[in-house]
Design a protein around this motif. Structure first.
Motif, mmCIF file in Angstrom:
data_model
loop_
_atom_site.group_PDB
_atom_site.id
_atom_site.type_symbol
_atom_site.label_atom_id
_atom_site.label_comp_id
_atom_site.label_asym_id
_atom_site.label_seq_id
_atom_site.Cartn_x
_atom_site.Cartn_y
_atom_site.Cartn_z
ATOM 1 N N THR A 98 0.908 -1.186 0.214
ATOM 2 C CA THR A 98 -0.001 -0.041 0.135
ATOM 3 C C THR A 98 0.940 1.422 0.038
ATOM 4 O OG1 THR A 98 -1.739 -1.423 1.221
ATOM 5 C CG2 THR A 98 -1.688 0.939 1.100
ATOM 6 N N LYS A 108 -6.206 8.086 -4.038
ATOM 7 C CA LYS A 108 -6.148 7.269 -2.844
ATOM 8 C C LYS A 108 -7.540 6.627 -2.714
ATOM 9 C CE LYS A 108 -2.305 8.823 -1.425
ATOM 10 N NZ LYS A 108 -2.018 9.971 -2.298
ATOM 11 N N TYR A 109 -8.489 7.038 -3.390
ATOM 12 C CA TYR A 109 -9.849 6.171 -3.188
ATOM 13 C C TYR A 109 -9.798 5.223 -4.228
ATOM 14 C CZ TYR A 109 -11.519 8.411 -7.524
ATOM 15 O OH TYR A 109 -11.244 9.157 -8.965
ATOM 16 N N GLN A 110 -8.896 5.396 -5.251
ATOM 17 C CA GLN A 110 -8.959 4.346 -6.250
ATOM 18 C C GLN A 110 -8.201 2.990 -5.790
ATOM 19 O OE1 GLN A 110 -6.507 4.746 -9.967
ATOM 20 N NE2 GLN A 110 -8.403 5.287 -11.058
ATOM 21 N N LEU A 112 -8.053 2.163 -2.497
ATOM 22 C CA LEU A 112 -8.941 1.837 -1.658
ATOM 23 C C LEU A 112 -10.159 0.835 -2.493
ATOM 24 C CD1 LEU A 112 -10.269 1.141 1.263
ATOM 25 C CD2 LEU A 112 -11.535 3.445 0.890
ATOM 26 N N PHE A 113 -10.828 1.351 -3.265
ATOM 27 C CA PHE A 113 -11.714 0.696 -4.158
ATOM 28 C C PHE A 113 -11.275 -0.271 -4.621
ATOM 29 C CE2 PHE A 113 -14.392 4.880 -4.190
ATOM 30 C CZ PHE A 113 -14.704 4.671 -2.849
ATOM 31 N N TYR A 172 -11.363 -1.610 10.671
ATOM 32 C CA TYR A 172 -11.266 -0.179 10.648
ATOM 33 C C TYR A 172 -11.228 0.361 12.351
ATOM 34 C CZ TYR A 172 -12.422 4.820 10.211
ATOM 35 O OH TYR A 172 -12.294 6.094 10.248
ATOM 36 N N CYS A 262 -18.039 2.107 2.698
ATOM 37 C CA CYS A 262 -16.771 2.457 1.672
ATOM 38 C C CYS A 262 -16.443 3.871 1.519
ATOM 39 C CB CYS A 262 -17.145 1.978 0.109
ATOM 40 S SG CYS A 262 -17.301 0.333 -0.148
ATOM 41 N N ALA A 263 -17.744 4.670 1.596
ATOM 42 C CA ALA A 263 -17.363 6.253 1.558
ATOM 43 C C ALA A 263 -16.775 6.645 2.733
ATOM 44 C CB ALA A 263 -18.855 6.879 1.558
ATOM 45 N N SER A 266 -13.271 5.718 2.528
ATOM 46 C CA SER A 266 -12.303 6.585 1.446
ATOM 47 C C SER A 266 -11.973 7.879 2.071
ATOM 48 C CB SER A 266 -13.215 6.643 0.268
ATOM 49 O OG SER A 266 -14.362 7.405 0.839
ATOM 50 N N MET A 267 -12.744 8.451 3.247
ATOM 51 C CA MET A 267 -12.419 9.698 3.785
ATOM 52 C C MET A 267 -11.159 9.647 4.676
ATOM 53 S SD MET A 267 -16.113 11.728 4.360
ATOM 54 C CE MET A 267 -16.566 10.330 5.295
ATOM 55 N N TYR A 269 -8.805 6.724 4.984
ATOM 56 C CA TYR A 269 -8.074 5.616 4.639
ATOM 57 C C TYR A 269 -6.776 5.921 4.563
ATOM 58 C CZ TYR A 269 -6.351 1.326 2.460
ATOM 59 O OH TYR A 269 -5.628 0.337 2.124
#
Length: 532
Positions: A98, A108-110, A112-113, A172, A262-263, A266-267, A269
């Protein structure tokens, strides 16, 4: 988009490797591994088909065939929950690649997703393996309209999302509170056990709901499913009624919490990952041993290794805890349990047979020896340089499983004697069979670990949860339990066979196999240990 697809592909392979569903190296053993894996999948599908057919055939006269769909979704949810407890945490928060990905020109969100998508795709593949035989059997008995199969596919693909959400939420919370400290492992166990306890409590509450009526109707059962677990309840009701509205509700119940989580991830992560990386893990103090014999010293060392790792304890001993939960929970089912026993007698089974089958299948996932050699890791040279024979070192690992599990099995056998009314003969049969099965499992785990050891791990989870030896041991013992049940069922199709005579024969076979495996471990196994 090409970058995202490439990331998803990498994380899917990583998730499959975490689950030992893919090899890390392509070599000559690769084709053999693939062939064995395909055979295991086909065996699992055939066995699921047999279960689905047996259950549906029994329910067909009373028009409750749809209940097999509830069994399917519960099976998928439980399998995803149990097999992804630490895989999800490893892929999302403890993956060593990572930091490198963060350095690349990628959002970054890409990242994670892509990791989440890899986990979802992996569990879709597993869910379809379970779903195909169940759906085909249901279609054979009911002959539903073609739209049913479309709805069944949508429900099957959405069913893993809630278990994944719960596991990701636990990971988390643990990562946010502990940031890689030693307390992280213990908090992970506490939250996981709390989730499992919540599931058991929910099931027990649902059972008690029907104690007021003698025979619940189909609509009452469906409404109860909707009340106590809407994601599954609406899916089953939608498939039973072939209702687009209920299917839409099922998708919303399964997908909405997953999207929301997921939302949130993403904030936070990237900052959370960075904080985990820079925090060093706390180390335990030195362990001291003292014993009057070499075997005693080695056994104490093995116990210290077990109790020093919460991951090792949870994954190796979860089955024995589930046995106790089942034994105690059966006593609280009240009138529902009485009705169940009456139904079992009408189907030709009794409580002794049911308890033994449940115990054997739960014990199939309970093993401390399968990862025990791999867990030596870089310290293997210490064990090999000690003035201790390899046979003593291997016996010490086997004694840990026997010492931990056998007293609890005695307690569980006593509990079901009172809660399930198994009688003295039945309880003794259950106890002896389970003790032999546990010893057999320990030997199988040790032998597999000698052949499929892994020392290049960076945390216990990789070895305890996802190593090839652990997976092979679990599948082998599940196959042994399934074969024992299947042969008894087949024998009774041709002639009435005494259960106790058959159980005695199976136990004699267990003893013979145990003696053979111990001889193998004392000869070939010792040589393999010397060559490590």
């Amino acid at each position: 988009m090409n970058k995202f697809i490439a990331l998803v592909q990498v994380n899917l392979i990583a998730a499959l490797r975490q689950m030992s569903f893919a090899r890390r190296r392509a070599d000559k053993i690769g084709w053999a591994f693939a062939s064995v894996f395909v055979l295991i999948v086909l065996f699992l599908m055939a066995y699921c088909g047999l279960i689905a057919y047996t259950v549906t055939k029994a329910l067909h006269p009373v028009h409750l065939e749809w209940f097999v769909l509830a069994i399917l979704f519960m099976l998928v949810s439980l399998f995803v929950f149990t097999t992804n407890l630490y895989t999800t945490n490893a892929v999302l928060f403890e993956s060593s690649d990572t930091e490198q990905l963060f350095a690349y020109p990628l959002p970054k969100y890409q990242i994670l997703f892509a990791k989440i998508s890899g986990l979802v795709l992996e569990n879709w593949l597993v869910s379809l393996v379970f779903a195909l035989p169940f759906v085909c059997v249901y279609g054979y008995f009911v002959h539903p309209f073609w739209v049913f199969y479309v709805y069944a596919l949508l429900c099957t693909l959405s069913m893993p999302l809630i278990p994944l959400s719960l596991i990701a939420l636990v990971s988390y919370i643990v990562s946010a509170l502990t940031s890689g400290t030693q307390f992280k492992n213990y908090l992970n166990i506490i939250l996981t056990i709390a989730l499992a306890a919540g599931i058991v409590t929910g099931i027990n509450t649902a059972i008690r709901h029907f104690q007021v009526s003698a025979v619940p109707s189909a609509n009452a059962l469906l409404e109860a499913f909707k009340t106590y677990y809407p994601p599954m309840g609406y899916a089953v009701a939608g498939l039973y009624h072939q209702s687009a509205t209920e299917i839409l509700m099922a998708l919303l119940w399964n997908v909405a919490p997953f999207v929301l989580l997921c939302a949130v991830l993403s904030m936070f992560y990237a900052p959370l990952r960075s904080r985990i990386v820079v925090t060093k893990k706390a180390r335990g103090g030195k362990l001291s041993f003292g014993s009057s014999s070499k075997l005693g010293a080695m056994t104490k060392k093995e116990f210290a290794r077990l109790f020093h790792s919460p991951t090792y304890i949870l994954n190796s001993c979860i089955g024995i805890l589930l046995l106790t939960v089942f034994a105690v929970g059966a006593g609280h089912a009240g009138k529902s349990m009485e009705r169940l026993l009456v139904s079992l007698h009408s189907m030709g089974a009794d409580q002794v047979q049911v308890v033994l089958v449940v115990f054997l299948f739960i014990l199939s996932i309970t093993n401390t020896t399968a990862p025990s050699i791999s867990l030596e890791g870089k310290n293997l040279w210490i064990v090999k340089s000690c003035p201790v024979q390899p046979r003593t070192a291997l016996l010490a690992k086997l004694l840990v499983q026997s010492t931990v599990f056998m007293p609890l099995l005695v307690i569980d056998a006593v509990i079901v004697f009172f809660t399930m009314g198994t009688g003295l003969g039945g309880s003794v049969t259950i106890l002896i069979a389970c003790l032999l099965f546990t010893l057999l499992s320990g030997l199988v785990g040790l032998i597999y670990n000698l052949h499929f050891h892994r020392f290049d791990f960076y945390n216990d989870m990789q070895v305890v949860k996802n190593s090839a030896s652990v997976l092979l041991t679990m599948v082998t013992m599940l196959a042994v339990a399934a074969a024992s049940v299947l042969l008894y069922w087949l024998a009774n199709q041709f002639a009435a066979v005494s259960f106790y005579h058959y159980a005695a024969l199976v136990m004699v076979i267990f003893v013979a196999v145990i003696l053979y495996l111990w001889r193998y471990l004392s000869t070939k196994g010792v040589e393999l240990f010397r060559q490590l």
